[in-house]
Design a protein around this motif. Structure first.
Motif, PDB file in Angstrom:
ATOM      1  N   TYR A  15       0.826  -1.199   0.000  1.00  0.00           N
ATOM      2  CA  TYR A  15       0.000   0.000   0.000  1.00  0.00           C
ATOM      3  C   TYR A  15       0.862   1.251   0.000  1.00  0.00           C
ATOM      4  O   TYR A  15       1.806   1.385   0.797  1.00  0.00           O
ATOM      5  CB  TYR A  15      -0.898   0.015   1.232  1.00  0.00           C
ATOM      6  N   THR A  16       0.530   2.175  -0.905  1.00  0.00           N
ATOM      7  CA  THR A  16       1.108   3.516  -0.903  1.00  0.00           C
ATOM      8  C   THR A  16      -0.041   4.506  -0.811  1.00  0.00           C
ATOM      9  O   THR A  16      -1.016   4.414  -1.571  1.00  0.00           O
ATOM     10  CB  THR A  16       1.929   3.782  -2.169  1.00  0.00           C
ATOM     11  N   SER A  17       0.048   5.444   0.110  1.00  0.00           N
ATOM     12  CA  SER A  17      -1.010   6.433   0.294  1.00  0.00           C
ATOM     13  C   SER A  17      -1.005   7.431  -0.855  1.00  0.00           C
ATOM     14  O   SER A  17       0.028   8.041  -1.150  1.00  0.00           O
ATOM     15  CB  SER A  17      -0.805   7.175   1.616  1.00  0.00           C
ATOM     16  N   ASN A  18      -2.167   7.613  -1.496  1.00  0.00           N
ATOM     17  CA  ASN A  18      -2.242   8.648  -2.524  1.00  0.00           C
ATOM     18  C   ASN A  18      -2.252  10.028  -1.892  1.00  0.00           C
ATOM     19  O   ASN A  18      -1.899  11.019  -2.527  1.00  0.00           O
ATOM     20  CB  ASN A  18      -3.497   8.454  -3.386  1.00  0.00           C
ATOM     21  N   PRO A  25       2.074  10.066   0.063  1.00  0.00           N
ATOM     22  CA  PRO A  25       2.964   9.005  -0.399  1.00  0.00           C
ATOM     23  C   PRO A  25       4.369   9.087   0.169  1.00  0.00           C
ATOM     24  O   PRO A  25       5.119   8.101   0.105  1.00  0.00           O
ATOM     25  CB  PRO A  25       2.970   9.189  -1.929  1.00  0.00           C
ATOM     26  N   HIS A  26       4.729  10.252   0.741  1.00  0.00           N
ATOM     27  CA  HIS A  26       6.048  10.380   1.365  1.00  0.00           C
ATOM     28  C   HIS A  26       6.023   9.878   2.809  1.00  0.00           C
ATOM     29  O   HIS A  26       7.083   9.797   3.450  1.00  0.00           O
ATOM     30  CB  HIS A  26       6.532  11.830   1.306  1.00  0.00           C
ATOM     31  N   SER A  47       4.673   4.406   1.949  1.00  0.00           N
ATOM     32  CA  SER A  47       5.052   3.968   0.609  1.00  0.00           C
ATOM     33  C   SER A  47       5.430   2.497   0.661  1.00  0.00           C
ATOM     34  O   SER A  47       6.286   2.092   1.449  1.00  0.00           O
ATOM     35  CB  SER A  47       6.230   4.799   0.086  1.00  0.00           C
ATOM     36  N   ASN A  48       4.742   1.695  -0.162  1.00  0.00           N
ATOM     37  CA  ASN A  48       5.043   0.270  -0.271  1.00  0.00           C
ATOM     38  C   ASN A  48       4.972  -0.448   1.084  1.00  0.00           C
ATOM     39  O   ASN A  48       5.848  -1.256   1.423  1.00  0.00           O
ATOM     40  CB  ASN A  48       6.408   0.052  -0.927  1.00  0.00           C
ATOM     41  N   TYR A  65      -5.908   3.147   4.552  1.00  0.00           N
ATOM     42  CA  TYR A  65      -4.942   3.097   5.638  1.00  0.00           C
ATOM     43  C   TYR A  65      -5.544   3.386   7.007  1.00  0.00           C
ATOM     44  O   TYR A  65      -4.915   3.105   8.030  1.00  0.00           O
ATOM     45  CB  TYR A  65      -3.706   3.944   5.348  1.00  0.00           C
TER      46      TYR A  65
END
Length: 308
Positions: free
Chosen positions: A76-79, A82-83, A86-87, A125
């Motif tokens: 999962y990466t947050s849209n 993303p910083h 990530s992954n 998340y």
């Protein structure tokens, strides 16, 4: 038949995941992580088999929705951030049977709800972060419920929470926990100011308001809090318009609830928002105080996103 054993209001700040990684923020969210670990421990001690998460990161524009697929796995990466996330690897098991039971009772009580037990949709998340710390070994089955409700009334979310409790108590052979996954005030720091607000709340007004709310919860002043929830959701920038909180309180009995919050992770600021981990004892209720379907804005139960 079944039992609602534990109810909690929990944080899901993505900086918890960042706190695991090497770098300047390593370890700075350990208190929040420890709160999640403690809640997971209590669920195990109570014999919980399934955790139902009211997820304020699952946005829906019509109806209420239950993600009860049998299994999820991926990265999962947050849209949104993303910083921060990530992954992030995840793998959990759902509970299609319970999801269908929950939806059936919600619909029977006049709250339009769909259970999705054959879907490729992964949880957001608001579910994945807590499960990372409470359910690393997949001990619990997981169900995610949409709680960023853009055209919904808070009274309907309260009714959904109560219907889900009744579904468990009347129709499910097992033990369940409910988590309201969302912040208190949720006014993010203005763009460019996020680093300096990493551990702060956006304004003294919001921080003071949040602290007063926590004190209400600790002393069990639910009549006052339920009356002010619609206005608090607006003026306090409540995450997901505080539908997760309405669902949680509906399950507890709304303004008739007499329990007191136990704070496990003290209130803290994160990127401008106000966060907490606390649990609420589940007490016998008849649901008579839960607002009815015809409650209006003026009666104090209603601002959905269309009015925010």
């Amino acid at each position: 038949m079944g039992k609602l054993a534990l109810v909690a209001k929990i944080t899901h700040v993505p900086s918890m995941y960042l706190s695991e990684l090497d770098g300047p923020r390593k370890g700075f969210r350990q208190a929040a992580i420890d709160g999640h670990i403690e809640i997971g421990k209590r669920c195990r001690e109570l014999g919980v088999d399934t955790i139902v998460v009211f997820d304020t990161h699952w946005l829906v524009n019509a109806g209420y929705h239950i993600n009860c697929a049998p299994h999820w796995a991926g990265n999962y990466t947050s849209n949104e951030l993303p910083h921060f996330i990530s992954n992030m690897a995840f793998e959990y098991d759902g509970n299609p049977e319970l999801g269908r039971i929950l939806a059936a009772e919600c619909n029977a009580q006049g709250v339009d709800t769909l259970a999705h037990d054959a879907t490729t949709l992964d949880p957001e998340y608001g579910t994945l972060v807590p499960m990372r710390y409470m359910n690393e070994d997949r001990h619990f089955k997981v169900i995610s419920v949409s709680a960023m409700c853009t055209v919904h009334y808070l009274n309907d979310s309260a009714r959904l929470g109560w219907a889900m409790r009744e579904a468990i108590e009347k129709h499910y052979d097992g033990t369940v926990a409910f988590f309201a996954s969302g912040s208190l005030s949720h006014r993010f720091a203005q763009n460019g100011l996020a680093p300096e607000f990493a551990t702060r709340v956006w304004s003294p007004f919001l921080e003071t308001l949040d602290h007063e709310v926590v004190e209400m919860w600790k002393r069990g002043d639910w009549q006052t809090f339920c009356e002010m929830l619609p206005e608090y959701a607006v003026k306090g920038h409540g995450e997901g318009f505080m539908h997760d909180t309405a669902m949680m309180l509906g399950a507890l009995g709304w303004s008739d609830y007499e329990g007191q919050a136990e704070v496990l992770t003290p209130y803290f600021g994160s990127s401008g928002t106000g966060q907490i981990n606390c649990v609420f004892p589940v007490t016998p209720q008849d649901g008579s105080a839960v607002p009815g379907p015809q409650a209006s804005v003026e009666s104090g139960f209603a601002p959905g996103a269309s009015r925010l």
